[in-house]
Design a protein around this motif. Structure first.
Motif, PDB file in Angstrom:
ATOM      1  N   THR A 196       0.851  -0.875  -0.210  1.00 21.88           N
ATOM      2  CA  THR A 196      -0.071  -0.135   0.114  1.00 21.88           C
ATOM      3  C   THR A 196       1.022   1.434  -0.026  1.00 21.88           C
ATOM      4  O   THR A 196       1.995   1.414   0.478  1.00 21.88           O
ATOM      5  CB  THR A 196      -0.898   0.227   1.313  1.00 21.88           C
ATOM      6  N   PRO A 197       0.714   2.533  -0.813  1.00 22.83           N
ATOM      7  CA  PRO A 197       1.162   2.999  -1.250  1.00 22.83           C
ATOM      8  C   PRO A 197       1.385   4.418   0.165  1.00 22.83           C
ATOM      9  O   PRO A 197       0.625   4.161   0.941  1.00 22.83           O
ATOM     10  CB  PRO A 197       0.781   4.283  -2.065  1.00 22.83           C
ATOM     11  N   LYS A 198       2.386   4.694   1.010  1.00 23.49           N
ATOM     12  CA  LYS A 198       2.777   5.151   1.734  1.00 23.49           C
ATOM     13  C   LYS A 198       2.157   6.881   1.471  1.00 23.49           C
ATOM     14  O   LYS A 198       2.047   7.234   0.396  1.00 23.49           O
ATOM     15  CB  LYS A 198       4.052   5.857   2.453  1.00 23.49           C
ATOM     16  N   PRO A 199       1.197   7.546   2.702  1.00 22.51           N
ATOM     17  CA  PRO A 199       0.900   9.120   2.090  1.00 22.51           C
ATOM     18  C   PRO A 199       2.001   9.596   2.011  1.00 22.51           C
ATOM     19  O   PRO A 199       4.116   9.609   2.239  1.00 22.51           O
ATOM     20  CB  PRO A 199       1.014   9.802   3.712  1.00 22.51           C
ATOM     21  N   SER A 256      10.534  19.106   1.035  1.00 20.86           N
ATOM     22  CA  SER A 256      11.387  19.258   2.604  1.00 20.86           C
ATOM     23  C   SER A 256      11.411  18.412   3.237  1.00 20.86           C
ATOM     24  O   SER A 256      12.360  17.958   4.168  1.00 20.86           O
ATOM     25  CB  SER A 256      10.778  20.417   3.303  1.00 20.86           C
ATOM     26  N   GLN A 257      10.486  17.515   3.463  1.00 20.03           N
ATOM     27  CA  GLN A 257      10.326  16.090   4.272  1.00 20.03           C
ATOM     28  C   GLN A 257      11.311  15.165   3.534  1.00 20.03           C
ATOM     29  O   GLN A 257      12.524  14.535   4.377  1.00 20.03           O
ATOM     30  CB  GLN A 257       9.151  15.591   4.418  1.00 20.03           C
ATOM     31  N   ALA A 258      11.433  14.819   2.380  1.00 14.24           N
ATOM     32  CA  ALA A 258      11.723  14.365   1.920  1.00 14.24           C
ATOM     33  C   ALA A 258      13.442  14.381   1.317  1.00 14.24           C
ATOM     34  O   ALA A 258      14.461  14.272   2.012  1.00 14.24           O
ATOM     35  CB  ALA A 258      11.693  13.792   0.068  1.00 14.24           C
ATOM     36  N   ILE A 259      13.731  15.349   1.090  1.00  8.62           N
ATOM     37  CA  ILE A 259      15.265  15.980   1.496  1.00  8.62           C
ATOM     38  C   ILE A 259      15.449  15.943   2.765  1.00  8.62           C
ATOM     39  O   ILE A 259      16.807  15.820   3.155  1.00  8.62           O
ATOM     40  CB  ILE A 259      15.530  16.863   1.061  1.00  8.62           C
ATOM     41  N   ARG A 260      14.706  16.065   3.982  1.00  4.70           N
ATOM     42  CA  ARG A 260      16.009  16.282   5.249  1.00  4.70           C
ATOM     43  C   ARG A 260      15.793  14.988   5.717  1.00  4.70           C
ATOM     44  O   ARG A 260      16.725  14.047   6.451  1.00  4.70           O
ATOM     45  CB  ARG A 260      14.691  16.612   5.885  1.00  4.70           C
ATOM     46  N   GLY A 315       7.285   7.883  -1.288  1.00  2.64           N
ATOM     47  CA  GLY A 315       7.220   6.948   0.230  1.00  2.64           C
ATOM     48  C   GLY A 315       8.556   6.251  -0.455  1.00  2.64           C
ATOM     49  O   GLY A 315       7.650   5.067   0.794  1.00  2.64           O
ATOM     50  N   TYR A 316       9.057   6.378  -1.130  1.00  5.35           N
ATOM     51  CA  TYR A 316      10.182   4.701  -1.802  1.00  5.35           C
ATOM     52  C   TYR A 316      11.165   5.437  -1.134  1.00  5.35           C
ATOM     53  O   TYR A 316      11.392   6.406  -0.823  1.00  5.35           O
ATOM     54  CB  TYR A 316      10.434   4.672  -3.485  1.00  5.35           C
TER      55      TYR A 316
END
Length: 219
Positions: free
Chosen positions: A4-7, A12-16, A156-157
């Motif tokens: 199931t895909p994550k939200p 900025s979250q992805a970078i951090r 989400g990967y």
């Protein structure tokens, strides 16, 4: 089994939160997500808009096993749901210049700019030595790799950009044209086991200067 895909994360979250994933569980990536990731790479900027990148997506178990042998036997190559082998084509500008100009004109490129590009692109790139061309391709292709890596993280990967491979062996496994230069491997999938520790980053005062070297940047 497809997870199931994550939200989706914010950029900025992805970078951090991004880490170079040490191990993957191998669950498949839905085609629509893989397309989004690849299209993010295709949207990257490049010198003269020549888009010299070429991507080979490796998902088959046997081909991942062979690619692993060309990447110093790193297990994540075989474990990942997909490995994007990011290459630059040293002859791409010769083959694609007319197409680039055509697409540019369709998008509003001025005729004068197009005329200039027909002269300036060959004048610039045709004089590159092999090392200079590889350096230029490294810069262009890594921008696209970063776009794909961050899009995968947003979706989400987990990802692992990889520079540990043998150029000639990757060429052999993927049957690449001689004009191709392999820049990086990008492994994508879902984390298996604990995530990699946070290695920390130097702060602004260590790496960023204002106006000239040695002067602190003032906000």
């Amino acid at each position: 089994m497809v997870k199931t895909p994550k939200p989706e994360k914010t950029l900025s979250q992805a970078i951090r939160e991004r880490r170079a994933t040490p191990s993957f569980d191998g669950t498949p990536i839905p085609p629509e997500d893989l397309r989004k990731i690849l299209e993010a790479g295709l949207s990257a900027p490049s010198g003269y808009n020549m888009q010299p990148w070429r991507f080979i997506v490796v998902r088959g178990e046997e081909q991942k096993r062979r690619l692993r042998s060309a990447a110093y036997n790193q297990g994540k190559v075989e474990e990942a749901s997909a490995v994007i082998v990011a290459c630059g084509d040293a002859d791409g500008w010769r083959k694609d210049l007319d197409l680039m100009i055509h697409k540019g004109l369709e998008g509003g490129m001025p005729e004068g700019y197009a005329d200039q590009a027909r002269v300036s692109v060959p004048n610039f790139l045709s004089h590159f030595s092999s090392c200079e061309m590889h350096g230029w391709l490294n810069k262009m292709v890594m921008i696209a790799v970063t776009h794909m890596m961050l899009m995968a993280e947003v979706l989400g990967y987990d990802t692992a950009p990889m520079e540990g491979f043998e150029q000639e062996k990757v060429h052999e496994v993927l049957r690449l044209p001689l004009s191709y230069w392999v820049v990086a491997l990008l492994a994508i999938g879902h984390l298996k086991g604990p995530d990699k520790f946070s290695g920390g980053r130097f702060d602004l005062t260590h790496t960023v200067f204002g106006e000239e070297f040695g002067k602190p940047l003032k906000f």
